[in-house]
Design a protein around this motif. Structure first.
Motif, PDB file in Angstrom:
ATOM      1  N   THR A  42       0.812  -1.209   0.000  1.00 59.97           N
ATOM      2  CA  THR A  42       0.000   0.000   0.000  1.00 59.97           C
ATOM      3  C   THR A  42       0.840   1.251   0.000  1.00 59.97           C
ATOM      4  N   ASN A  43       1.877   1.295   0.831  1.00 58.62           N
ATOM      5  CA  ASN A  43       2.703   2.494   0.952  1.00 58.62           C
ATOM      6  C   ASN A  43       3.991   2.380   0.154  1.00 58.62           C
ATOM      7  N   PHE A  44       4.051   1.425  -0.737  1.00 57.67           N
ATOM      8  CA  PHE A  44       5.269   1.205  -1.506  1.00 57.67           C
ATOM      9  C   PHE A  44       5.211   1.979  -2.808  1.00 57.67           C
ATOM     10  N   VAL A  45       6.167   2.876  -3.019  1.00 57.13           N
ATOM     11  CA  VAL A  45       6.312   3.604  -4.268  1.00 57.13           C
ATOM     12  C   VAL A  45       7.415   2.909  -5.055  1.00 57.13           C
ATOM     13  N   ALA A  46       7.039   2.250  -6.128  1.00 57.97           N
ATOM     14  CA  ALA A  46       7.987   1.428  -6.866  1.00 57.97           C
ATOM     15  C   ALA A  46       9.053   2.284  -7.529  1.00 57.97           C
ATOM     16  N   PRO A  47      10.306   1.843  -7.506  1.00 60.24           N
ATOM     17  CA  PRO A  47      11.359   2.535  -8.266  1.00 60.24           C
ATOM     18  C   PRO A  47      11.013   2.488  -9.742  1.00 60.24           C
ATOM     19  N   THR A  48      11.523   3.449 -10.480  1.00 62.56           N
ATOM     20  CA  THR A  48      11.215   3.511 -11.907  1.00 62.56           C
ATOM     21  C   THR A  48      12.328   2.946 -12.781  1.00 62.56           C
ATOM     22  N   THR A  49      13.504   2.712 -12.205  1.00 65.34           N
ATOM     23  CA  THR A  49      14.607   2.145 -12.966  1.00 65.34           C
ATOM     24  C   THR A  49      15.275   1.045 -12.145  1.00 65.34           C
ATOM     25  N   ILE A  50      15.982   0.165 -12.830  1.00 61.96           N
ATOM     26  CA  ILE A  50      16.696  -0.902 -12.134  1.00 61.96           C
ATOM     27  C   ILE A  50      17.789  -0.346 -11.225  1.00 61.96           C
ATOM     28  N   PRO A  51      18.613   0.623 -11.684  1.00 59.30           N
ATOM     29  CA  PRO A  51      19.605   1.194 -10.767  1.00 59.30           C
ATOM     30  C   PRO A  51      18.982   1.796  -9.518  1.00 59.30           C
ATOM     31  N   GLU A  52      17.797   2.410  -9.644  1.00 60.49           N
ATOM     32  CA  GLU A  52      17.140   2.971  -8.466  1.00 60.49           C
ATOM     33  C   GLU A  52      16.693   1.859  -7.519  1.00 60.49           C
ATOM     34  N   TYR A  53      16.167   0.781  -8.085  1.00 58.66           N
ATOM     35  CA  TYR A  53      15.768  -0.357  -7.258  1.00 58.66           C
ATOM     36  C   TYR A  53      16.978  -0.912  -6.504  1.00 58.66           C
ATOM     37  N   LEU A  54      18.091  -1.076  -7.213  1.00 70.24           N
ATOM     38  CA  LEU A  54      19.284  -1.627  -6.593  1.00 70.24           C
ATOM     39  C   LEU A  54      19.842  -0.692  -5.527  1.00 70.24           C
ATOM     40  N   ASP A  55      19.742   0.607  -5.777  1.00 70.97           N
ATOM     41  CA  ASP A  55      20.228   1.571  -4.789  1.00 70.97           C
ATOM     42  C   ASP A  55      19.384   1.493  -3.517  1.00 70.97           C
ATOM     43  N   ARG A  56      18.071   1.345  -3.681  1.00 68.78           N
ATOM     44  CA  ARG A  56      17.206   1.208  -2.503  1.00 68.78           C
ATOM     45  C   ARG A  56      17.500  -0.093  -1.762  1.00 68.78           C
ATOM     46  N   LEU A  57      17.753  -1.153  -2.515  1.00 61.52           N
ATOM     47  CA  LEU A  57      18.076  -2.428  -1.888  1.00 61.52           C
ATOM     48  C   LEU A  57      19.381  -2.330  -1.111  1.00 61.52           C
ATOM     49  N   ARG A  58      20.356  -1.652  -1.696  1.00 65.45           N
ATOM     50  CA  ARG A  58      21.635  -1.482  -1.005  1.00 65.45           C
ATOM     51  C   ARG A  58      21.455  -0.706   0.286  1.00 65.45           C
ATOM     52  N   SER A 112       8.515  -0.916 -20.219  1.00 66.56           N
ATOM     53  CA  SER A 112       9.608  -0.101 -19.702  1.00 66.56           C
ATOM     54  C   SER A 112      10.119  -0.688 -18.388  1.00 66.56           C
ATOM     55  N   GLU A 113      11.249  -0.158 -17.915  1.00 60.74           N
ATOM     56  CA  GLU A 113      11.792  -0.640 -16.646  1.00 60.74           C
ATOM     57  C   GLU A 113      10.801  -0.413 -15.510  1.00 60.74           C
ATOM     58  N   ALA A 114      10.158   0.755 -15.508  1.00 59.14           N
ATOM     59  CA  ALA A 114       9.202   1.064 -14.443  1.00 59.14           C
ATOM     60  C   ALA A 114       8.042   0.079 -14.446  1.00 59.14           C
ATOM     61  N   GLU A 115       7.547  -0.266 -15.636  1.00 58.60           N
ATOM     62  CA  GLU A 115       6.436  -1.207 -15.726  1.00 58.60           C
ATOM     63  C   GLU A 115       6.852  -2.607 -15.281  1.00 58.60           C
ATOM     64  N   VAL A 116       8.062  -3.018 -15.650  1.00 54.31           N
ATOM     65  CA  VAL A 116       8.551  -4.338 -15.251  1.00 54.31           C
ATOM     66  C   VAL A 116       8.709  -4.412 -13.739  1.00 54.31           C
ATOM     67  N   ILE A 117       9.300  -3.373 -13.158  1.00 54.56           N
ATOM     68  CA  ILE A 117       9.499  -3.360 -11.707  1.00 54.56           C
ATOM     69  C   ILE A 117       8.171  -3.385 -10.977  1.00 54.56           C
TER      70      ILE A 117
END
Length: 304
Positions: A4-20, A53-58
């Motif tokens: 519910t409160n999750f704002v998905a990253p729009t790019t793979i590098p952004e996702y990885l940065d959040r994971l890190r 797009s990356e955002a849609e895949v994520i």
């Protein structure tokens, strides 16, 4: 899973940065594995859906793979479970000084450290030769066009050998090391990724580690063989003397010493104490070397 409160990253590098960032404070080796796995999964999903797009895949895989915070929690929990399963059963607690001193023989890591100290001479020679030969050939051929791919190939081989050494260190010394290659943003242009081979501090610290392995390997091997030979010789001395073995205490045919029978128990006792002290030394060397390998082979600064 609650998104519910999750704002998905729009790019793979952004996702990885959040994971890190979500894995801040975790073991650097665990972080490297998690980043590599996440990028592999996301890029495979992106390849299977070329029209997205990356955002849609994520966004589409958020329900199956998870948000960065959730993935980080899964990796932390899994790491605890795996390490608990792989860890040898702890020996029964020993409160006495003698129990702790002689109890080192019942610890599996003791023998892993012993074997590593013996193996380090061979691996040290190989690593040292590889770095010296690689740097020399790369530098000598750098003025030619063919030298450029040779340099890239050499630096790539250093990363592969780093992963191999990490597996040896983890198996024998028990220090958690990466089980996946070094994470890199594979979405970057090829030239940028090649440039990272030379600008990444870990590429240079790994080569320093390989160079250090030769003197360390010589020191480990020499110290271990010498201490084991002396301790076992002292333990076996009474048997050799009783059986009339000649030359046991001789050099060039000259008697150096002929111990009196009353000293034989002291020799055995001294040999046993030295043997177990050698086992403790091996454990200490294994722990310290594991920390050295972790510091030079794992790019911890990347995860700060």
């Amino acid at each position: 899973m609650n998104t519910t409160n999750f704002v998905a990253p729009t790019t793979i590098p952004e996702y990885l940065d959040r994971l890190r960032r979500a894995l801040a404070g975790a073991d650097p080796a665990l972080v490297q594995d998690a980043l590599y796995d996440a990028e592999e999964y996301l890029r495979s999903e992106l390849a299977e859906h070329p029209g997205m797009s990356e955002a849609e895949v994520i966004a589409s895989v958020a329900g199956s793979y998870g948000a960065p915070d959730e993935v980080a929690g899964i990796y932390r929990d899994t790491e605890v479970t795996v390490q608990t399963a792989l860890r040898a059963p702890p020996p029964p607690p020993r409160r006495s000084v003698l129990g702790r001193f002689f109890g080192v023989a019942a610890e599996p890591r003791t023998y892993g450290a012993l074997f590593y100290m013996l193996l380090s001479l061979a691996t040290g020679i190989f690593y040292f030769t590889w770095v010296v030969a690689g740097v020399s050939i790369s530098a000598g051929m750098s003025v030619l066009i063919i030298g450029i791919p040779l340099i890239i190939l050499y630096f790539g081989s250093v990363r592969v050998l780093s992963l191999v050494e990490g597996r040896i260190v983890e198996a024998m010394l028990g220090e958690r090391m990466p089980r996946r290659p070094l994470y890199s943003e594979r979405g970057k242009p090829l030239l940028a990724r090649i440039g990272e081979l030379f600008t990444d501090p870990r590429s240079w610290s790994t080569q320093l580690y390989f160079l250090l392995m030769l003197p360390l390997g010589i020191a480990y091997f020499t110290a271990l063989v010498t201490l084991l030979a002396v301790s076992l010789s002292l333990i076996a001395a009474p048997v050799m003397l009783v059986t009339g073995a000649q030359g046991y205490f001789m050099v060039n045919g000259v008697d150096l010493i002929r111990p009196e029978p009353w000293t034989w128990p002291l020799m055995v006792l001294g040999g046993v104490v030295l043997l177990f002290a050698t086992l403790h030394l091996a454990r200490l060397v294994g722990h310290l070397h594991g920390q050295l390998a972790k510091h030079l082979l794992v790019k911890s600064a990347q995860y700060s």
